[in-house]
Structures are given as C-alpha cells and as structure tokens.
Design a protein around this motif. Structure first.
Motif, PDB file in Angstrom:
ATOM      1  N   TYR A 162       0.730  -1.296  -0.024  1.00  0.00           N
ATOM      2  CA  TYR A 162      -0.020   0.014   0.062  1.00  0.00           C
ATOM      3  C   TYR A 162       0.571   1.370  -0.071  1.00  0.00           C
ATOM      4  O   TYR A 162       0.294   2.425  -0.517  1.00  0.00           O
ATOM      5  CB  TYR A 162      -0.836   0.127   1.321  1.00  0.00           C
ATOM      6  N   ILE A 163       2.065   1.245   0.595  1.00  0.00           N
ATOM      7  CA  ILE A 163       2.832   2.463   0.600  1.00  0.00           C
ATOM      8  C   ILE A 163       4.476   1.986   0.145  1.00  0.00           C
ATOM      9  O   ILE A 163       4.593   0.863   0.214  1.00  0.00           O
ATOM     10  CB  ILE A 163       3.022   3.163   2.036  1.00  0.00           C
ATOM     11  N   SER A 164       4.901   3.044  -0.540  1.00  0.00           N
ATOM     12  CA  SER A 164       5.964   2.946  -1.017  1.00  0.00           C
ATOM     13  C   SER A 164       7.175   3.938  -0.312  1.00  0.00           C
ATOM     14  O   SER A 164       8.348   3.628  -0.535  1.00  0.00           O
ATOM     15  CB  SER A 164       6.108   3.353  -2.539  1.00  0.00           C
ATOM     16  N   GLY A 165       6.877   4.732   0.390  1.00  0.00           N
ATOM     17  CA  GLY A 165       7.726   5.561   1.196  1.00  0.00           C
ATOM     18  C   GLY A 165       7.109   6.071   2.587  1.00  0.00           C
ATOM     19  O   GLY A 165       6.043   6.254   2.700  1.00  0.00           O
ATOM     20  N   ILE A 166       7.950   6.300   3.543  1.00  0.00           N
ATOM     21  CA  ILE A 166       7.872   6.759   4.931  1.00  0.00           C
ATOM     22  C   ILE A 166       8.589   7.989   5.433  1.00  0.00           C
ATOM     23  O   ILE A 166       9.832   7.986   5.186  1.00  0.00           O
ATOM     24  CB  ILE A 166       7.836   5.701   6.076  1.00  0.00           C
ATOM     25  N   ALA A 167       7.967   9.012   5.648  1.00  0.00           N
ATOM     26  CA  ALA A 167       8.662  10.437   5.982  1.00  0.00           C
ATOM     27  C   ALA A 167       8.805  10.327   7.436  1.00  0.00           C
ATOM     28  O   ALA A 167       7.645  10.314   8.113  1.00  0.00           O
ATOM     29  CB  ALA A 167       7.994  11.451   5.283  1.00  0.00           C
ATOM     30  N   VAL A 168      10.056  10.646   7.924  1.00  0.00           N
ATOM     31  CA  VAL A 168      10.262  10.412   9.377  1.00  0.00           C
ATOM     32  C   VAL A 168      10.754  11.875  10.038  1.00  0.00           C
ATOM     33  O   VAL A 168      11.233  12.656   9.133  1.00  0.00           O
ATOM     34  CB  VAL A 168      10.891   9.326   9.915  1.00  0.00           C
ATOM     35  N   HIS A 169      10.831  12.211  11.181  1.00  0.00           N
ATOM     36  CA  HIS A 169      11.445  13.123  11.780  1.00  0.00           C
ATOM     37  C   HIS A 169      12.823  12.689  12.107  1.00  0.00           C
ATOM     38  O   HIS A 169      13.330  11.605  12.320  1.00  0.00           O
ATOM     39  CB  HIS A 169      10.752  13.533  13.082  1.00  0.00           C
ATOM     40  N   PRO A 170      13.726  13.837  12.049  1.00  0.00           N
ATOM     41  CA  PRO A 170      15.069  13.151  12.339  1.00  0.00           C
ATOM     42  C   PRO A 170      15.414  12.530  13.595  1.00  0.00           C
ATOM     43  O   PRO A 170      16.514  11.790  13.869  1.00  0.00           O
ATOM     44  CB  PRO A 170      15.945  14.725  12.309  1.00  0.00           C
ATOM     45  N   GLU A 171      14.458  12.809  14.655  1.00  0.00           N
ATOM     46  CA  GLU A 171      14.788  12.028  15.832  1.00  0.00           C
ATOM     47  C   GLU A 171      14.370  10.415  15.658  1.00  0.00           C
ATOM     48  O   GLU A 171      15.183   9.813  16.606  1.00  0.00           O
ATOM     49  CB  GLU A 171      13.488  12.477  16.733  1.00  0.00           C
ATOM     50  N   VAL A 172      13.876  10.004  14.887  1.00  0.00           N
ATOM     51  CA  VAL A 172      13.588   8.688  14.575  1.00  0.00           C
ATOM     52  C   VAL A 172      14.778   8.048  14.222  1.00  0.00           C
ATOM     53  O   VAL A 172      14.991   6.864  14.372  1.00  0.00           O
ATOM     54  CB  VAL A 172      12.565   8.371  13.596  1.00  0.00           C
ATOM     55  N   LEU A 173      15.684   8.656  13.449  1.00  0.00           N
ATOM     56  CA  LEU A 173      17.165   8.018  12.908  1.00  0.00           C
ATOM     57  C   LEU A 173      17.782   7.536  14.163  1.00  0.00           C
ATOM     58  O   LEU A 173      18.719   6.894  14.076  1.00  0.00           O
ATOM     59  CB  LEU A 173      17.861   8.971  12.172  1.00  0.00           C
ATOM     60  N   ASP A 174      17.653   8.316  15.284  1.00  0.00           N
ATOM     61  CA  ASP A 174      18.400   7.890  16.609  1.00  0.00           C
ATOM     62  C   ASP A 174      17.868   7.092  17.753  1.00  0.00           C
ATOM     63  O   ASP A 174      18.360   6.544  18.352  1.00  0.00           O
ATOM     64  CB  ASP A 174      18.889   9.270  17.316  1.00  0.00           C
ATOM     65  N   GLN A 175      16.473   6.534  17.268  1.00  0.00           N
ATOM     66  CA  GLN A 175      15.676   5.856  18.115  1.00  0.00           C
ATOM     67  C   GLN A 175      16.047   4.290  17.595  1.00  0.00           C
ATOM     68  O   GLN A 175      16.106   3.965  16.514  1.00  0.00           O
ATOM     69  CB  GLN A 175      14.198   6.206  17.883  1.00  0.00           C
ATOM     70  N   THR A 176      15.837   3.414  18.589  1.00  0.00           N
ATOM     71  CA  THR A 176      16.165   1.891  18.313  1.00  0.00           C
ATOM     72  C   THR A 176      15.207   1.038  19.150  1.00  0.00           C
ATOM     73  O   THR A 176      14.330   1.694  19.865  1.00  0.00           O
ATOM     74  CB  THR A 176      17.311   1.252  18.901  1.00  0.00           C
ATOM     75  N   THR A 177      14.821  -0.064  18.569  1.00  0.00           N
ATOM     76  CA  THR A 177      13.933  -1.042  19.203  1.00  0.00           C
ATOM     77  C   THR A 177      14.381  -1.652  20.636  1.00  0.00           C
ATOM     78  O   THR A 177      15.833  -1.216  21.006  1.00  0.00           O
ATOM     79  CB  THR A 177      13.410  -2.204  17.986  1.00  0.00           C
ATOM     80  N   SER A 178      13.635  -2.562  21.374  1.00  0.00           N
ATOM     81  CA  SER A 178      14.054  -3.052  22.344  1.00  0.00           C
ATOM     82  C   SER A 178      15.301  -4.006  22.249  1.00  0.00           C
ATOM     83  O   SER A 178      16.342  -4.298  23.205  1.00  0.00           O
ATOM     84  CB  SER A 178      12.936  -3.954  23.171  1.00  0.00           C
ATOM     85  N   ASN A 179      15.470  -4.657  21.130  1.00  0.00           N
ATOM     86  CA  ASN A 179      16.770  -5.514  20.939  1.00  0.00           C
ATOM     87  C   ASN A 179      17.878  -4.699  20.304  1.00  0.00           C
ATOM     88  O   ASN A 179      18.785  -5.156  19.702  1.00  0.00           O
ATOM     89  CB  ASN A 179      16.324  -6.681  19.944  1.00  0.00           C
ATOM     90  N   GLY A 180      18.027  -3.261  20.216  1.00  0.00           N
ATOM     91  CA  GLY A 180      18.955  -2.683  19.571  1.00  0.00           C
ATOM     92  C   GLY A 180      18.999  -2.219  18.046  1.00  0.00           C
ATOM     93  O   GLY A 180      19.998  -1.764  17.628  1.00  0.00           O
ATOM     94  N   CYS A 181      17.868  -2.637  17.351  1.00  0.00           N
ATOM     95  CA  CYS A 181      17.811  -2.316  16.001  1.00  0.00           C
ATOM     96  C   CYS A 181      17.387  -1.140  15.654  1.00  0.00           C
ATOM     97  O   CYS A 181      16.360  -0.655  16.410  1.00  0.00           O
ATOM     98  CB  CYS A 181      17.102  -3.516  15.345  1.00  0.00           C
ATOM     99  N   ALA A 182      17.811  -0.333  14.772  1.00  0.00           N
ATOM    100  CA  ALA A 182      17.247   1.087  14.425  1.00  0.00           C
ATOM    101  C   ALA A 182      15.897   1.042  13.831  1.00  0.00           C
ATOM    102  O   ALA A 182      15.562  -0.030  13.106  1.00  0.00           O
ATOM    103  CB  ALA A 182      18.104   1.845  13.287  1.00  0.00           C
TER     104      ALA A 182
END
Length: 441
Positions: A73-93
């Motif tokens: 359904y979607i081909s791209g996602i626009a994010v805020h620069p803050e997202v690039l520094d956030q990780t999941t619980s297992n350490g993955c971006a």
C-alpha cells in the motif's frame, strides 16, 4: 546572460529518477510520520497517553513493525530526524524495519516557519544553513528522499509578492542542495485557505505560487525528473457560501496542475483532509476516476491528521499493538483503492468516524509565534485608500455666497458701526479692505 553552468551528472539524475519511480508506484502512497517531539506529545496527550520519549519510540515502532503487507500500500515513509536515533528493544534502528520491507525512508529537513519582516502574517522556512551536511548524514543512514514545507496564506492581500518570491527561492536552494547529495527532494507547498475564499480564488493563488516555484527550480538547475511536488487539493474556506462536489474539486485541481507543473516532473502527491476518512477517500477516488489528462503520476499521502483512529486503537498499551496495526493496514488499503479509483464510498468505517470529533486535531499543526505589535504590517502599507462617494451638492458654493454677501454689506456702509458683533463678522471675511477700522474698536 551567461549560459555556462554545471548540471547534475547523469548518474545522479538516474539515481533520483529511480527513487522517484519507486515512490510513485501505482496504488502506493507515502506515510507521513514526521511530527516533531512536541507535536507528537500533543497528540499523545489528547488521547490520554503518557508523554515521554519512550512512548514516542513505542508509537513509531508500532507503525513500522506492521506486517509485510504494508509494502503493498505504501512505497515510502517520511520521518522526523529524531527517528534515526531511536532503536527497538533489541537494539535495531527503527527505520531499518521499514527498509527491510522494501519501503523507502525519507526525512523532513526544514526547521520550521519564521515570520517575514513587515508582512501581514506571512512566513518563510528556515534550515538552509547546514542542510548539505545534514543531507549527507541522512544519506549515510539509508534515507533516499527529503521533505521541505513552505506555507502560503490566502487572504485579502496575501500571499504578497515578497512571500511568494522568498519561499520560491528557498525551495529552489533546498532542492538543489538535496539533489547534490543524491537525495530526492519533495516540495511540500501548503496553501492555507481563508475563511471565505471560494474555489476560484484558491486556484488563482496556487497557480501564481506554483509558477514562481518552478521558475526558481529552473534558475537553480534542479532536475525535474528527480523532484516530487506535494500539494493540497483545492478547497474553499469554511465560511464560503459556495459548496463544491469532489468532482468539481478534482477538475479544478487537475486543471491547475496542468497549467503550472511541467510534464517532466517526477510526480504529484495529493494531500486531502476532508474532516473524515470516508470523505477524504471519496475525494481521492474522484481524482483517480477523472478522465482529464494527467502527464505525471499522482499518488496520495497518509499523514498525522488521518491517524486518529490508530491512536484510539493503540491507547498506549502493548496488548493493543496488533489491533492498531490491523486498523493501520485497513486504512492504508482503503487509500490504495482510492488512488486507483476503485474505492466504494461508505465502505471505510474507522473508530475516528464513529466516536471522535476531529476538531481538536487542528491544534496539531504548529502555529508560528505572532508578529510583534510594533511591526509594520503588510496591510498598513499596501491597503488602497478608501474611495468616498461624491455628493450631488458640495459645501463650497454656499460658503462663497455668504462671503460675497458680507463684503457687499461692508461696501454699502462707508462708515460702518464696528461694534463687537460687527468685529466677529469681519473676522470671518477674507481680504477685507477696511481692516484698519478695526483698530479703533
């Protein structure tokens, strides 16, 4: 005028065209999740969710970790620069989850709106100072496109020539810098209607704005094939007496785009927000079903104002993540159908449509600080003087008749009795020859 200049290399243009082709895949849209931390916290607060950096990361993780079918359904996602520094619980971006689904990631690079000096409530966008360095960093992080927003307010005397030229030059510089770092620029042109403007006024203003923007892109040697335009659908003000159907709005918007957007442009992203999801989907469906020529591909964007039902389904609880993701996929599937002209009106029933009033969502849009009181506004220096109606009878002839009668009275009496009352009469008469007699009183 010199015609010697450097253009983007063929390898850069080919890469930008490849990114544009992927983003504008038929039936695919772009998910906009570029809210700033403050904006996202306002959303969380409205829905009774705890406001913290951890909750912001959990919300974004809930969106990005949806099933693989999201790529249908979607081909791209626009994010805020803050997202690039956030990780999941297992350490993955966080954004790596999206890239694994073959979905492109973009980032909003502007730093917000600032008032234009001596303007009537108009703004320009800041963020050009270190843009080249930031784009290079975002490219290394795996991002493929950038977004930049410019706002124009429709009013009696706005947008002014100053605001149109200032924002057009800024967009041209931004697009050139973004392409120089091999990132596709998306020009977000936000034309905000006034309370009472009609569809014709909105069309004329947007036409003037887009003409200046593409002139600036040509001046800055920007490759149009590697550029996308994001614009809102034309609409009238909330207090306008005229009401327009989705078909009328679609025809006017497509006519406007054909007049201003060159055929070489990579594509057009339509932003529609018609209070409810179903009305918005009907509006997008009208664009796809309209038989008017479309020399460029057209797709949709699914932004924050359309995600209220997802907040309601999630409610900040881990046990509701799967439910919220199902609601997200259902919503994206309906938008994908509308982009292809196959949406059935009334088939999309979201939680927001059923039990939530979307008026508070208007507060999500950040409003710049008001202008200082001592600032000279555009209205004060450009408003034309009022035109007074001419009366049939003027006061000037009556005044002349009174003066003539007084002069004749004085001339007929060679030795007038200059009492105090006569002196008061003489003071109102101009060019009296016997003024010397007044000294004897």
């Amino acid at each position: 005028m010199s015609t010697y200049f450097n253009c983007p290399s063929r390898s850069v243009i080919d890469e930008l065209v490849h990114i544009s082709t992927m983003l504008m895949s038929p039936g695919h849209g772009i998910l906009i999740t570029d809210e700033s931390p403050l904006q996202l916290e306002k959303k969380l607060e409205i829905f009774g969710i705890e406001c913290s950096e951890e909750m912001r990361a959990q919300y974004r993780n809930m969106l990005f970790s949806a099933k693989e079918t999201m790529s249908d359904y979607i081909s791209g996602i626009a994010v805020h620069p803050e997202v690039l520094d956030q990780t999941t619980s297992n350490g993955c971006a966080l954004h790596c989850q999206v890239r694994r689904k073959n979905i492109l990631v973009g980032v909003t690079v502007d730093k917000g709106l600032v008032p234009i000096l001596c303007s009537y409530g108009e703004f320009t966008t800041q963020g050009l100072d270190d843009l080249a360095v930031k784009c290079a960093e975002y490219k290394d992080c795996g991002c493929d496109f950038t977004m930049w927003r410019a706002q124009y307010n429709i009013g009696e005397f706005t947008p002014s020539y100053l605001a149109i030229i200032e924002n057009a030059n800024t967009l041209g510089k931004y697009a050139a810098i973004s392409q120089s770092k091999r990132m596709l620029p998306i020009l977000e042109v936000d034309v905000v209607p006034s309370d009472d403007n009609d569809l014709e006024r909105a069309e004329k203003v947007t036409e003037t704005v887009l003409t200046a923007i593409f002139k600036s892109l040509s001046d800055h040697h920007v490759s149009l094939e590697g550029t996308l335009l994001k614009v809102p659908v034309l609409n009238s003000g909330s207090k306008c007496a005229k009401r327009y159907s989705p078909g009328q709005i679609a025809k006017a918007t497509l006519r406007l785009l054909r007049h201003t957007v060159p055929a070489a442009t990579g594509g057009v992203i339509l932003h529609a927000d018609d209070n409810t999801e179903d009305k918005t989907l009907c509006q997008l469906n009208a664009f796809a079903a309209d038989p008017s020529p479309k020399p460029w591909p057209i797709t949709f964007c699914f932004d924050g104002t359309m995600q209220s039902s997802i907040f309601m389904a999630w409610a900040g609880k881990s046990k509701n993540i799967e439910k919220a993701q199902q609601d997200l996929l259902k919503m994206l599937g309906a938008f994908s159908q509308a982009a292809q002209g196959t949406y059935v009106p009334g088939s999309m029933k979201s939680l927001a449509n059923q039990c939530y009033c979307k008026k508070p969502l208007k507060a999500f849009k950040t409003k710049p600080a008001p202008l200082p009181d001592d600032c000279v506004k555009y209205e004060e220096i450009s408003r034309p003087p009022p035109v007074l109606a001419m009366s049939a009878k003027t006061e000037q002839p009556e005044k002349l008749e009174i003066e003539i009668s007084k002069e004749q009275t004085i001339a007929n009496d060679p030795a007038p009795n200059l009492s105090v009352e006569n002196v008061e009469k003489v003071e109102n008469v101009e060019n009296v020859e016997n003024v010397e007699n007044v000294e004897n009183v």
